[in-house]
Design a protein around this motif. Structure first.
Motif, PDB file in Angstrom:
ATOM      1  N   ILE A  86       2.136   3.972  14.950  1.00  0.00           N
ATOM      2  CA  ILE A  86       1.221   2.845  15.150  1.00  0.00           C
ATOM      3  C   ILE A  86       0.071   3.252  16.063  1.00  0.00           C
ATOM      4  N   ALA A  87       0.405   3.898  17.183  1.00  0.00           N
ATOM      5  CA  ALA A  87      -0.636   4.310  18.125  1.00  0.00           C
ATOM      6  C   ALA A  87      -1.599   5.305  17.468  1.00  0.00           C
ATOM      7  N   PHE A  88      -1.034   6.264  16.716  1.00  0.00           N
ATOM      8  CA  PHE A  88      -1.881   7.281  16.089  1.00  0.00           C
ATOM      9  C   PHE A  88      -2.802   6.661  15.045  1.00  0.00           C
ATOM     10  N   ASN A  89      -2.238   5.830  14.173  1.00  0.00           N
ATOM     11  CA  ASN A  89      -3.041   5.273  13.086  1.00  0.00           C
ATOM     12  C   ASN A  89      -4.024   4.211  13.560  1.00  0.00           C
ATOM     13  N   SER A  90      -3.696   3.522  14.668  1.00  0.00           N
ATOM     14  CA  SER A  90      -4.585   2.476  15.166  1.00  0.00           C
ATOM     15  C   SER A  90      -5.752   3.039  15.982  1.00  0.00           C
ATOM     16  N   PHE A  91      -5.485   4.100  16.746  1.00  0.00           N
ATOM     17  CA  PHE A  91      -6.491   4.549  17.711  1.00  0.00           C
ATOM     18  C   PHE A  91      -6.966   5.988  17.515  1.00  0.00           C
ATOM     19  N   VAL A  92      -6.187   6.814  16.796  1.00  0.00           N
ATOM     20  CA  VAL A  92      -6.486   8.244  16.765  1.00  0.00           C
ATOM     21  C   VAL A  92      -6.902   8.736  15.386  1.00  0.00           C
ATOM     22  N   PHE A  93      -6.267   8.202  14.326  1.00  0.00           N
ATOM     23  CA  PHE A  93      -6.470   8.747  12.990  1.00  0.00           C
ATOM     24  C   PHE A  93      -7.946   8.790  12.594  1.00  0.00           C
ATOM     25  N   ALA A  94      -8.679   7.746  12.903  1.00  0.00           N
ATOM     26  CA  ALA A  94     -10.100   7.704  12.536  1.00  0.00           C
ATOM     27  C   ALA A  94     -10.927   8.734  13.300  1.00  0.00           C
ATOM     28  N   LEU A  95     -10.353   9.294  14.382  1.00  0.00           N
ATOM     29  CA  LEU A  95     -11.080  10.268  15.200  1.00  0.00           C
ATOM     30  C   LEU A  95     -10.812  11.711  14.790  1.00  0.00           C
ATOM     31  N   THR A  96      -9.891  11.914  13.826  1.00  0.00           N
ATOM     32  CA  THR A  96      -9.480  13.282  13.504  1.00  0.00           C
ATOM     33  C   THR A  96     -10.637  14.139  12.984  1.00  0.00           C
ATOM     34  N   THR A 130      -9.717   8.253  -3.246  1.00  0.00           N
ATOM     35  CA  THR A 130     -10.281   8.086  -4.591  1.00  0.00           C
ATOM     36  C   THR A 130     -10.567   6.620  -4.911  1.00  0.00           C
ATOM     37  N   LEU A 131      -9.910   5.699  -4.176  1.00  0.00           N
ATOM     38  CA  LEU A 131     -10.131   4.268  -4.387  1.00  0.00           C
ATOM     39  C   LEU A 131     -11.153   3.685  -3.412  1.00  0.00           C
ATOM     40  N   GLY A 132     -11.735   4.560  -2.592  1.00  0.00           N
ATOM     41  CA  GLY A 132     -12.749   4.105  -1.643  1.00  0.00           C
ATOM     42  C   GLY A 132     -12.196   3.472  -0.393  1.00  0.00           C
ATOM     43  N   ILE A 133     -10.936   3.719  -0.085  1.00  0.00           N
ATOM     44  CA  ILE A 133     -10.317   3.168   1.130  1.00  0.00           C
ATOM     45  C   ILE A 133     -10.550   4.137   2.275  1.00  0.00           C
ATOM     46  N   SER A 134     -11.134   3.661   3.353  1.00  0.00           N
ATOM     47  CA  SER A 134     -11.488   4.525   4.480  1.00  0.00           C
ATOM     48  C   SER A 134     -10.257   4.893   5.289  1.00  0.00           C
ATOM     49  N   LYS A 135     -10.413   5.939   6.119  1.00  0.00           N
ATOM     50  CA  LYS A 135      -9.309   6.349   7.002  1.00  0.00           C
ATOM     51  C   LYS A 135      -8.970   5.243   7.985  1.00  0.00           C
ATOM     52  N   THR A 136      -9.990   4.514   8.451  1.00  0.00           N
ATOM     53  CA  THR A 136      -9.736   3.417   9.387  1.00  0.00           C
ATOM     54  C   THR A 136      -8.870   2.344   8.740  1.00  0.00           C
ATOM     55  N   THR A 137      -9.194   1.985   7.497  1.00  0.00           N
ATOM     56  CA  THR A 137      -8.405   0.971   6.786  1.00  0.00           C
ATOM     57  C   THR A 137      -6.987   1.464   6.532  1.00  0.00           C
ATOM     58  N   LEU A 138      -6.848   2.722   6.091  1.00  0.00           N
ATOM     59  CA  LEU A 138      -5.516   3.272   5.829  1.00  0.00           C
ATOM     60  C   LEU A 138      -4.698   3.331   7.110  1.00  0.00           C
ATOM     61  N   GLY A 139      -5.337   3.711   8.214  1.00  0.00           N
ATOM     62  CA  GLY A 139      -4.634   3.738   9.491  1.00  0.00           C
ATOM     63  C   GLY A 139      -4.163   2.361   9.917  1.00  0.00           C
ATOM     64  N   THR A 140      -5.006   1.341   9.683  1.00  0.00           N
ATOM     65  CA  THR A 140      -4.615  -0.030  10.027  1.00  0.00           C
ATOM     66  C   THR A 140      -3.437  -0.493   9.170  1.00  0.00           C
ATOM     67  N   LEU A 141      -3.479  -0.203   7.876  1.00  0.00           N
ATOM     68  CA  LEU A 141      -2.368  -0.561   6.991  1.00  0.00           C
ATOM     69  C   LEU A 141      -1.074   0.116   7.442  1.00  0.00           C
ATOM     70  N   THR A 142      -1.171   1.395   7.827  1.00  0.00           N
ATOM     71  CA  THR A 142       0.009   2.126   8.290  1.00  0.00           C
ATOM     72  C   THR A 142       0.558   1.508   9.560  1.00  0.00           C
ATOM     73  N   ALA A 143      -0.322   1.150  10.478  1.00  0.00           N
ATOM     74  CA  ALA A 143       0.123   0.547  11.737  1.00  0.00           C
ATOM     75  C   ALA A 143       0.836  -0.782  11.493  1.00  0.00           C
TER      76      ALA A 143
END
Length: 453
Positions: free
Chosen positions: A199-209, A297-310
C-alpha cells in the motif's frame, strides 16, 4: 532483550502442561510468543520488499530500457529460477542437518541476507555502471541499453536467488519456532505486513520510479538486509534432535544425496501437494508479471494502477485475519481450495468479459484480493503436510518443482505474447485453465490427508 522472548520449561513452573504455547523444545509465555511473532514479522518486512517493491521497480527498469516481453520473462523469472533449482535442495538439506548454538536456520539467513542487499544496491547502480561500460568500450559497445540490461540481469539473478532461499529458510524458521495451532493467524499477520508495504509503495512511491529508481532500489536493499539480520539476532531457535547419519549421508559431504530427494517423491500426498503448488504458481504468474504492461496498453497510468493496488491491499488486510482464523479452524487445504475456486470464477469472468479500461480496473482489484486470499490460506499448508524434522528438505523439493513450473511458464509466456502482438488478455485464459486444475488437485489432496493432519 532476547532472553525475555523465549522462556524454557525450566523457567516457568507447570508450562510443560500447556502445549498451546510450545514449539518443539521452545516454551513461551503469552508475552514471549507475542514478542517472537513481532520479530518474525520484522523479518517479513525485509522479505516482502522483494515482491512489493523490488519487483515493480525492476519491471520499471526493464520498461525504461525497452526490454521485450521475452527478455522480461527471461530476466524476471527464468534465469533466477534455473539457478534456484541448484540452491534450494542444497540449502534445504544442509539446513535441516545443521546443529549450532545459533540453530539451523539463522546461520544461513545471516550469510545470505547481506548478499541479497548488496545485489539490490547493484541494481540501483546498474544504469551508472552501464553508462560507464558503454563509454569504456567506445565503438565496441553494444549500446547503453544493452549494457544496462546486462548489469540488471547479473544483479537481479543474484537477488532473486538470495530472496528465494531466504524465503525458504524463513518458512523453515517459522515451522521450527511457531506453535502450529497459530500458524493461520500468524500468516495473516505476515500478509498484513507485506500488504502494508505494498500500500505504501503503490500509494506514494510507484509513481516516482521513473525519476527516482536508484534511490528506491537503494532503500529496498538496505531494508531487505537489515530486517532479516535483526530478526536473526532477536529470534531464538530451540534444540533439535541429532540427525541419523546413513552411509549415503556420510558420503554426501556437500552435495544432496539422491535418496533424500527420492524419499520426498515416494509419498503420494507429496506428489499431489507439489502439483497443487505448481499449478497455483502457473495460475498467478503470467498476469502478475505483465499486469503493468497490460494496464499501459489500455491507457491506465502508473498512478492509477498504484491506487488500485493500494485499495486492493486494503481489502486484503481487512480479510486476512478472518482467513487465518478459518485456516486454524478448518485446515489450510480446504480453505485454499475454496479461495482457488473463487479465483477460477474471477479469471473466467475476466477472460470472457474484460474489454476495456473500466472492466480492467474491476478485474484487477478482484485478482489482487482473491489471489491474496489464496496465498494467505495456503501459506501454512506446507507445515501441515511435511514432516517437521526434515521440513526444509521437503519444502525445498516442492519449491524445486514450483521453480520448474515457473521456468516452463516463463519460457512460453514471453514468446507467446510477443508472437500474439502483446495480447495480454491471453494471461487471463492461462489463469482460468490452471486455476481449475489446481482446484482439482486440492480437492484430491483434501480427501487424502497424511496421517496427523
Amino acid at each position: 532483550m532476547r532472553d525475555s522472548v523465549h522462556l524454557t520449561a525450566g523457567d516457568m513452573p507447570g508450562i510443560r502442561d500447556s502445549p498451546r504455547y510450545s514449539a518443539g523444545t521452545l516454551h513461551y509465555t503469552k508475552f514471549g510468543l507475542l514478542a517472537a511473532i513481532l520479530w518474525l514479522l520484522v523479518g517479513e518486512l525485509g522479505i516482502a520488499m522483494r515482491e512489493r517493491s523490488a519487483l515493480p521497480s525492476g519491471l520499471e527498469f526493464l520498461r525504461l530500457n525497452a526490454a521485450s516481453d521475452t527478455t522480461t520473462s527471461l530476466l524476471i523469472s527464468t534465469v533466477p529460477a534455473v539457478l534456484s533449482l541448484l540452491l534450494l535442495p542444497l540449502i534445504g538439506y544442509h539446513s535441516d542437518r545443521l546443529r549450532t548454538r545459533w540453530g539451523r536456520r539463522r546461520p544461513f539467513l545471516m550469510a545470505i541476507a547481506p548478499i541479497g542487499a548488496a545485489a539490490v544496491i547493484g541494481l540501483a547502480l546498474s544504469s551508472d555502471m552501464g553508462l560507464w561500460t558503454h563509454e569504456q568500450l567506445a565503438s565496441l559497445s553494444p549500446g547503453v541499453r544493452i549494457c544496462n540490461l546486462a548489469y540488471f540481469c547479473v544483479f537481479w539473478t543474484i537477488f532473486e536467488c538470495t530472496a528465494i532461499t531466504t524465503f525458504a529458510l524463513f518458512t523453515g524458521l517459522v515451522n521450527d519456532v511457531m506453535p502450529h495451532r497459530f500458524l493461520g493467524r500468524f500468516y495473516a499477520g505476515f500478509r498484513i505486513v507485506g500488504l502494508s508495504i505494498g500500500i505504501a509503495f503503490n500509494s506514494f512511491v510507484f509513481a516516482l520510479t521513473e525519476n527516482y529508481l536508484r534511490e528506491i532500489l537503494l532503500t529496498v536493499g538496505l531494508v531487505f538486509g537489515g530486517s532479516v539480520l535483526l530478526m536473526c539476532v532477536m529470534v531464538k531457535e530451540g534444540n533439535y534432535p541429532d540427525e541419523v547419519d546413513t552411509d549415503n549421508a556420510k558420503r554426501a559431504s556437500f552435495f544432496v544425496p539422491r535418496t533424500h530427494i527420492l524419499e520426498c517423491f515416494s509419498r503420494p500426498f507429496f506428489l499431489w501437494a507439489v502439483a497443487a503448488f505448481m499449478l497455483a504458481s502457473m495460475t498467478f504468474s503470467p498476469f502478475h508479471t505483465f499486469c503493468q504492461f497490460y494496464a499501459g496498453t489500455l491507457g491506465i497510468s502508473k498512478t492509477t494502477l498504484g491506487t488500485l493496488t493500494a485499495y486492493s491491499y486494503g481489502v486484503s488486510i481487512f480479510l486476512a485475519f478472518g482467513i487465518g482464523w478459518l485456516v486454524d479452524r478448518y485446515g489450510a487445504i480446504l480453505i485454499s481450495a475454496i479461495m482457488m475456486s473463487l479465483y477460477f470464477v474471477v479469471a473466467a469472468t475476466g477472460y470472457l468479459w474484460l474489454d476495456g479500461e473500466q472492466n480492467f480496473r474491476i478485474f484487477y482489484v478482484a485478482h489482487v484480493v482473491v489471489s491474496g486470499a489464496y496465498y494467505t490460506a495456503a501459506a501454512s499448508m506446507p507445515m501441515a503436510l511435511f514432516p517437521s524434522a526434515q521440513f526444509v528438505r521437503y519444502n525445498s523439493s516442492k519449491d524445486v518443482m514450483v521453480t520448474l513450473a515457473i521456468i516452463l511458464g516463463s519460457s512460453i509466456q514471453g514468446p507467446a505474447l510477443d508472437f500474439s502482438g502483446h495480447n495480454y488478455h491471453l494471461t487471463l485464459l492461462s489463469a482460468t485453465l490452471f486455476s481449475l486444475l489446481c482446484v482439482m488437485c486440492l480437492a484430491r489432496l483434501h480427501t487424502r490427508k497424511p496421517h496427523g493432519y
